[in-house]
Design an enzyme around this catalytic site. Structure first.
Site, mmCIF file in Angstrom:
data_model
loop_
_atom_site.group_PDB
_atom_site.id
_atom_site.type_symbol
_atom_site.label_atom_id
_atom_site.label_comp_id
_atom_site.label_asym_id
_atom_site.label_seq_id
_atom_site.Cartn_x
_atom_site.Cartn_y
_atom_site.Cartn_z
ATOM 1 N N THR A 177 0.731 -1.292 0.112
ATOM 2 C CA THR A 177 0.016 0.031 0.105
ATOM 3 C C THR A 177 0.792 1.314 -0.012
ATOM 4 O O THR A 177 0.286 2.541 -0.282
ATOM 5 C CB THR A 177 -1.011 -0.052 1.408
ATOM 6 O OG1 THR A 177 -0.309 0.015 2.478
ATOM 7 C CG2 THR A 177 -1.902 -1.066 0.981
ATOM 8 N N LEU A 223 9.222 -1.121 0.048
ATOM 9 C CA LEU A 223 7.986 -1.439 0.557
ATOM 10 C C LEU A 223 8.073 -0.568 1.867
ATOM 11 O O LEU A 223 8.926 -1.248 2.839
ATOM 12 C CB LEU A 223 7.682 -2.625 0.671
ATOM 13 C CG LEU A 223 6.192 -3.160 1.301
ATOM 14 C CD1 LEU A 223 5.231 -2.660 0.806
ATOM 15 C CD2 LEU A 223 6.314 -4.881 1.241
ATOM 16 N N LEU A 224 7.017 0.177 2.123
ATOM 17 C CA LEU A 224 7.254 0.788 3.680
ATOM 18 C C LEU A 224 5.785 0.559 4.328
ATOM 19 O O LEU A 224 6.013 0.342 5.750
ATOM 20 C CB LEU A 224 7.052 2.382 3.403
ATOM 21 C CG LEU A 224 8.151 3.234 2.829
ATOM 22 C CD1 LEU A 224 7.881 4.681 2.579
ATOM 23 C CD2 LEU A 224 9.205 2.692 3.393
ATOM 24 N N SER A 225 4.921 -0.016 3.708
ATOM 25 C CA SER A 225 3.463 -0.401 4.554
ATOM 26 C C SER A 225 2.649 -1.262 3.557
ATOM 27 O O SER A 225 3.055 -1.162 2.214
ATOM 28 C CB SER A 225 2.864 0.855 4.889
ATOM 29 O OG SER A 225 1.590 0.435 5.900
ATOM 30 N N SER A 226 1.773 -2.308 4.191
ATOM 31 C CA SER A 226 1.079 -3.162 3.417
ATOM 32 C C SER A 226 -0.082 -3.349 4.328
ATOM 33 O O SER A 226 -0.259 -3.406 5.553
ATOM 34 C CB SER A 226 1.995 -4.434 3.133
ATOM 35 O OG SER A 226 2.286 -5.072 4.305
#
Length: 328
Positions: free
Chosen positions: A80, A87-90
């Site tokens: 996300t 990738l920082l957030s998912s």
């Protein structure tokens, strides 16, 4: 689109149920049936050749909007937030979320702290289950993430407390908590969490590609074992910590190098065992799975162990007590 969302959510709930996701606590089924995941992922990224493709709920193409909606209810993690390809957030895989929430052993009236606000979806599930949104606090280091989580939660009709702050420090002003759950990978167990947890409380966190469930005795003591399930999460961010790298498995047989349980042992004991020593333990003890390992915090001691905290296999772990970090 709303009818499609209802049908897709029902299909996801059936899929999780078939995998045994509700066996430990059937009350979570109602939460997954009620909370609309698509409101928490208005856009997300899927891997394609050469990078990522953005799927968006406001895409002018009806077929693209349908792909976005169906993807929102797939039992997969969704990226996300990206920055320069990192990738920082998912949004975590829903079946893994169900497993973690049931393993948290939440009871009516429990106060829960979530480390790593993400999209807000997990906090909404907790708020629905507890039927009192004020019992749930979620924290993240990144103000963009917490602001987005608030918007998503408001859109879905859930109002837990969302805090922008250092996840490793917890949220002391909202303590004490009965349960603490982390949705980001950590290099160690933050001492602050023990101090903010009631005696008898439970802490569930990703550690060394596993899920560790600790029972808290007091502010200085906790102990517990890993669940059988592997788990890979975005690392908890922030602070300046020198986390020792996982040693490469050079010099050990291929069957060990390619074995998930052996790689877990290397990750858990990073810096404490070299690959040859780890292989000797792994071979001697019959390739032990994750659930045979545990962790003890007792005063100044922080240690991992195999089978028995007073047995022959005990390894020191790093202490995150004085390090600053934030949730993802």
């Amino acid at each position: 689109m709303e009818d499609l969302a209802v049908a897709a959510r029902a299909a996801l709930v059936r899929e999780i149920g078939l995998g045994g996701g509700w066996e430990a606590d059937p009350s979570w089924r109602a939460a997954f049936e009620a909370v609309p995941r698509h409101l928490f992922v208005p856009y997300y990224y899927v891997g394609v050749a050469g990078g990522y493709e953005r799927r968006w709920g406001e895409d002018p193409d009806p077929a693209a909007r349908e792909r976005w909606l169906r993807g929102a209810y797939a039992d997969v993690p969704l990226a996300t937030r990206l920055r320069d390809g990192e990738l920082l957030s998912s949004s975590s895989q829903p079946s893994l979320m169900a497993l973690m929430l049931t393993a948290l052993e939440v009871r009516d009236g429990d106060r829960v702290l979530e480390i790593g606000a993400g999209t807000g979806y997990n906090a909404a599930l907790l708020a629905h289950r507890l039927r009192d949104h004020g019992l749930v606090t979620t924290v993240d280091l990144d103000p963009e993430i917490t602001e987005a989580a608030r918007r998503h939660l408001d859109a879905a009709g859930y109002h837990p407390v969302v805090v922008t702050g250092d996840g490793a420090r917890g949220v002391p002003e909202r303590a004490p908590y009965d349960r603490i759950i982390a949705t980001c990978a950590l290099p160690a167990v933050p001492r602050a969490w023990l101090a903010q947890c009631r005696p008898g409380g439970r802490i569930l966190l990703p550690l060394a590609t596993g899920l560790l469930a600790l029972t808290v005795r007091d502010r200085d003591h906790a102990e517990g074992r890993f669940l059988p399930t592997p788990a890979y999460f975005v690392p908890l961010r922030g602070g300046d910590r020198a986390e020792p790298p996982v040693p490469g498995p050079a010099g050990v047989p291929r069957r060990a190098r390619e074995n998930d349980h052996f790689r877990f042992l290397l990750a858990l004991t990073r810096g404490g065992l070299d690959p040859a020593e780890a292989y000797a333990v792994w071979e001697r003890e019959g390739a032990p799975p994750r659930e045979r390992y545990g962790v003890t915090l007792a005063g100044d001691l922080v240690a991992a162990w195999l089978d028995d905290p007073r047995g022959p296999y005990v390894w020191p772990l790093p202490d995150l007590g004085s390090l600053s970090s934030g949730g993802s």
